[in-house]
Design an enzyme around this catalytic site. Structure first.
Site, PDB file in Angstrom:
ATOM      1  N   ASP A 118       4.699 117.631  66.028  1.00 13.33           N
ATOM      2  CA  ASP A 118       5.535 117.013  64.909  1.00 13.33           C
ATOM      3  C   ASP A 118       6.100 117.395  64.264  1.00 13.33           C
ATOM      4  O   ASP A 118       6.898 118.595  64.116  1.00 13.33           O
ATOM      5  CB  ASP A 118       4.593 116.517  63.898  1.00 13.33           C
ATOM      6  CG  ASP A 118       4.877 115.081  63.153  1.00 13.33           C
ATOM      7  OD1 ASP A 118       6.356 115.001  63.213  1.00 13.33           O
ATOM      8  OD2 ASP A 118       4.395 114.003  62.620  1.00 13.33           O
TER       9      ASP A 118
ATOM     10  N   HIS B 240       8.783 115.615  62.776  1.00 13.94           N
ATOM     11  CA  HIS B 240       9.754 114.620  61.309  1.00 13.94           C
ATOM     12  C   HIS B 240       9.487 115.486  59.917  1.00 13.94           C
ATOM     13  O   HIS B 240       8.892 116.242  59.417  1.00 13.94           O
ATOM     14  CB  HIS B 240       8.320 113.497  61.319  1.00 13.94           C
ATOM     15  CG  HIS B 240       8.963 112.543  62.288  1.00 13.94           C
ATOM     16  ND1 HIS B 240       8.137 112.571  62.801  1.00 13.94           N
ATOM     17  CD2 HIS B 240       9.634 112.193  62.159  1.00 13.94           C
ATOM     18  CE1 HIS B 240       8.304 111.222  64.407  1.00 13.94           C
ATOM     19  NE2 HIS B 240       9.110 110.977  63.948  1.00 13.94           N
TER      20      HIS B 240
END
Lengths: 217, 458
Positions: free
Chosen positions: A100, A102
C-alpha cells in the site's frame, strides 16, 4: 475547553497571519524556542480534541499541519543541532504496510503526534514487516502504528503482527491499526492490540499506552 | 445474439432499471455493483494481465458471467494500461509495472495544479492543460517539442480511441454471448473532486479552503458545463444505463457539513440536474461516511440517483434518510466478504432483505464494490442468499427502457473548439463546395480533442 497562551489559541483558531506575527515577536524578544514549540504543542492538542469532538475536520488538521510546519521552519535553525523534538519524548513508530502506498492518513497522524509532543519514526509507505521489527528493536518504541487504505492489506497487517511476535517483541510494544478499511474485525483477524478509527483516537491511544507504561515503571 | 440471450439481456436490464426507478421487480438485482473487483481476478488472471491484455480482460468477464448466471449486471475493471504507458501518465502505479503483478492499482497523490493557477484553469483551460497540467502528468510530454513528445500525443489519441473500442467490445460481448448488461456508461467527477483529486491534490485543496475559498467556488462553477459535456459525450445514446460518478471527498471527516454545503454540493447538484434533465439516471458512489450529507439527494427527483453506500456508512441510517426516494446499494461490509464465512454472509443478506430491502429499491453489494479478496465461497453464499430471500413478486411486468436523450437537456452541451471553424475557414480561403460538410467534421474532431485534454485527472 481551557484556553492556553495567545499563541496556542491562535494556532487552534487557525489564524495563520496572527500565528506567524506572534512567533516573529517572540523570536525578536529572544524567547526560548523550545517554549514556543511547547505553546504550539498545546494548540495542536486542542485541535486534536476539536477533531475528536467533530468541530474540526480533516481540512483543519491539514491546515494546522501546514502552519505548524512553517513555524518549525522558522524555529529549527535556532535550536542547537536543529533537533526540534525532545529525544526523551514518547516515541511512536509508524508506517503504511507493504503493498500500500497511500500516506495521507498516516501523515495526518504523524503531524498530530509530532504536534502534540511525540517523537515519531515515520517509515513511509510500502513498508515490509522486517523493517517494522528492526525499528521497534532499535528504538525501543512502545507503540507501533500500521496504516492502510486498501482492503487487500489485511493479510499483510497480520504478517507484521506475527513478525513482531516471532521477534519476541509482542509484550514490549502495542500495535495500533488504522485506515479506512480497518475495523474491530480486522483488528481481531490480524492480532493487533488496538484499532483507531481516526487520527485523534490514534493519538489518544498512544498517550494512554505511554501513561500506563509510566505508571507501571 | 440468440433470442435467448436477447431475452435474458432485456430481463436483466429491465430488473436493474426498475430497481433504480423504485418500480416493482420480481427480485433484487444480484451482483449489481459498478466495481466488481472480485470478478476481475476470478478467472485466475493476474491484475497485470487484466490491465494489459484486453483478450484476457474480456475472457475474465465471460468466465465470471458463466459461473454466476444469477448476476444481473457486470463491470470488472476500468484501466487499459498501454494508454497510460504511451503518455507516461503518472496518475497511477500499476501492477506488473511499478507494483507486483497481483497488486491493486494505486493512485499517486501529487499537486499537478499550483495554488496560483485557478484563473488559468477557469479562463484559459486549453492553455492550462497544454502548458501546465499535462507536462506535469505525462512524463512523455516533459520534453515538449521533441519528436518523442509529438509521438506520445499521437499514441495518446490513437490509444484513447482504442480504449473506447475495447470498452464497446466488452459491453457487446457481454450482451451477445452472455445476455449481460453493464451497470453504467459514461462517467464524471464532481467539480470539487475534479479539483481535489488530480489537480490540487488533497493537501492543496485543503489549504485552499482557508487561503482562497472564493477561487474554489468560482472554479467549481466554471467546471459544471464541461463536466456535463464530458459525461454526455460517453453516455449511452439510448439512455439505458446510468452515468457513473464516484464521489470522493464529499464525506466526513474530509469536509465538514458546512464545507460540503458551501463548496461541494452546489456545483454537483447543478451537474446532476442537467444530466437528469437530459434523460439519464446517475449512479453515485458515496465513498466514505456520507451520513451527514446524503440527505441532499432528496433534492433531486425521485428514483434518479442510485446511491452506493460505502462500508463506512450506516446502511440502516441511509435507508431511513433516503429509502423510498432514491435506490440504495451496499450493506455487505468488505471485511465480512474478505474475512467472514458463508454463514455470516447468509445471515447478513437475510437481515437486509427483511429490513432495508424489503420494499425493493435496493441492491445488496459490498461497499461501492466487491473487493478483490472476496472469498469465492462468500460470493456464492451471497448469490444464493439473495435468490432465497430477495424475491418480491412473480406477477410483475418489467420492460426494458430505451430512449434518445432529451433535446432540451442537451442544449448548450456544445463542446468548444480549440481552433474555431472561422479561423480554419480563413486559412482555407474560398470554399469551393459545401461548407457545412467540412465545418461539421472539423468541429467534431475539435470537440474530441478538447474532451481529450480534460480526460487525464483521474
Amino acid at each position: 475547553m481551557e484556553s492556553g497562551s495567545e499563541l496556542s489559541q491562535a494556532l487552534s483558531d487557525l489564524n495563520e497571519s496572527r500565528i506567524y506575527s506572534l512567533v516573529e515577536k517572540k523570536l525578536a524578544n529572544n524567547e526560548d524556542p523550545l517554549a514556543i514549540i511547547k505553546e504550539c504543542n498545546d494548540g495542536m492538542i486542542r485541535i486534536g480534541q476539536l477533531f475528536a469532538d467533530q468541530t474540526y475536520f480533516i481540512s483543519e488538521l491539514m491546515f494546522s499541519a501546514e502552519i505548524f510546519k512553517n513555524v518549525m521552519a522558522k524555529i529549527s535553525p535556532l535550536i542547537d543541532g536543529g533537533e526540534l523534538v525532545d529525544q526523551n519524548a514518547d516515541l511512536v513508530v509508524i508506517g503504511t504496510v507493504k503493498g500500500d502506498i497511500h500516506d495521507i492518513g498516516k501523515n495526518i497522524v504523524v503531524n498530530l503526534l509530532k504536534g502534540t509532543g511525540f517523537n515519531v519514526v515515520d517509515l513511509g509507505v510500502d513498508v515490509p514487516a522486517e523493517v517494522f521489527v528492526k525499528n521497534i528493536q532499535e528504538t525501543g518504541a512502545k507503540v507501533v502504528g500500521l496504516s492502510a487504505l486498501l482492503n487487500v492489506t489485511f493479510g499483510e497487517m497480520k504478517n507484521v503482527v506475527d513478525s513482531i511476535s516471532k521477534a519476541g517483541l509482542k509484550e514490549k510494544v502495542k500495535i495500533i491499526i488504522g485506515g479506512a478499511p480497518c475495523n474491530e474485525k480486522v483488528r481481531e483477524f490480524c492480532g493487533a492490540d488496538y484499532y483507531a478509527k481516526d487520527a485523534s483516537e490514534g493519538v489518544f491511544i498512544c498517550k494512554r499506552i505511554y501513561s500506563q507504561a509510566e505508571a507501571v515503571a | 445474439m440468440t433470442e435467448e440471450k436477447e431475452r435474458l439481456f432485456e430481463e436483466r436490464l429491465a430488473r436493474y432499471q426498475a430497481t433504480i426507478s423504485l418500480e416493482s421487480t420480481d427480485r433484487m438485482p444480484i451482483g449489481a455493483t459498478g466495481s466488481n473487483y472480485f470478478a476481475e481476478v476470478y478467472a485466475g488472471y493476474s491484475n497485470q494481465e487484466i490491465m494489459y491484455d484486453s483478450d484476457k480482460w474480456i475472457d475474465a468477464h465471460i468466465k465470471f458471467a458463466n459461473d454466476f448466471p444469477e448476476v444481473d449486471v457486470l463491470r470488472a475493471g476500468k484501466i487499459w494500461a498501454p494508454l497510460y504507458d504511451a503518455l507516461g501518465c503518472n496518475l497511477y502505479k500499476l501492477p506488473g509495472r511499478d507494483l507486483p503483478p497481483d497488486a491493486q492499482f494505486q493512485y499517486v497523490e501529487m499537486e499537478r495544479m499550483k495554488a496560483d493557477e485557478y484563473d488559468m484553469l477557469i479562463h484559459k483551460p486549453v492553455e492550462f492543460f497544454m502548458e501546465r497540467y499535462l507536462p506535469r502528468t505525462f512524463t512523455e510530454f516533459e520534453d515538449r517539442g521533441s519528436i518523442r513528445s509529438y509521438i506520445a500525443f499521437l499514441k495518446g489519441g490513437v490509444g484513447f480511441m482504442m480504449r473506447g473500442a475495447i470498452y464497446r467490445r466488452i459491453s457487446e460481448t457481454l450482451k451477445n454471448e452472455c445476455g449481460m448488461p453493464i451497470p453504467f456508461q459514461g462517467a464524471f467527477l464532481a467539480p470539487f473532486d475534479f479539483l481535489a483529486d488530480g489537480l490540487r491534490g488533497l493537501n492543496g485543496i485543503m489549504i485552499d479552503l482557508y487561503r482562497q475559498p472564493e477561487k474554489i467556488i468560482e472554479a467549481c462553477d466554471s467546471l459544471i458545463s464541461q463536466t456535463v459535456r464530458g459525461a454526455l459525450a460517453n453516455a449511452d445514446p439510448l439512455c439505458r444505463y446510468p452515468i457513473f460518478v464516484p464521489l470522493h471527498r464529499g464525506n466526513t471527516p474530509f469536509l465538514s457539513p458546512k464545507q460540503f454545503e458551501e463548496f461541494y454540493w452546489p456545483s454537483l447538484k447543478k451537474t446532476l440536474e442537467q444530466l437528469i434533465e437530459a434523460g439519464y439516471t446517475v449512479r453515485a458512489y458515496l465513498e466514505g461516511d456520507w451520513s451527514q450529507n446524503w440527505r441532499h439527494f432528496r433534492e433531486l427527483p425521485r428514483g434518479t440517483v442510485v446511491c452506493d453506500i460505502d462500508t463506512q456508512g450506516d446502511i440502516f441510517k441511509a435507508s431511513e434518510d433516503l429509502g423510498g426516494w432514491q435506490c440504495l446499494a451496499g450493506g455487505l461490509p468488505d471485511s465480512t466478504l474478505i474475512l467472514g464465512m458463508p454463514k455470516d454472509i447468509k445471515f447478513r443478506v437475510r437481515g437486509l432483505c427483511e429490513t432495508v430491502a424489503k420494499d425493493g429499491g435496493f441492491m445488496i453489494t459490498g461497499g461501492c464494490a466487491f473487493p478483490y479478496d472476496t472469498k469465492p465461497e462468500n460470493f456464492r453464499a451471497y448469490v444464493d442468499a439473495v435468490m432465497e430471500y430477495g424475491h418480491y413478486s412473480d406477477h410483475v411486468n418489467m420492460q426494458m427502457k430505451s430512449s434518445a436523450p432529451s433535446a432540451k437537456g442537451i442544449l448548450g452541451a456544445q463542446t468548444p473548439a480549440i481552433t474555431p471553424w472561422e479561423t480554419k475557414k480563413k486559412e482555407i480561403g474560398e470554399i469551393m463546395g459545401d461548407e457545412q460538410l467540412i465545418k461539421k467534421s472539423w468541429e467534431m474532431l475539435e470537440s474530441v480533442a478538447y474532451n481529450w485534454l480534460w480526460a487525464w485527472t483521474w
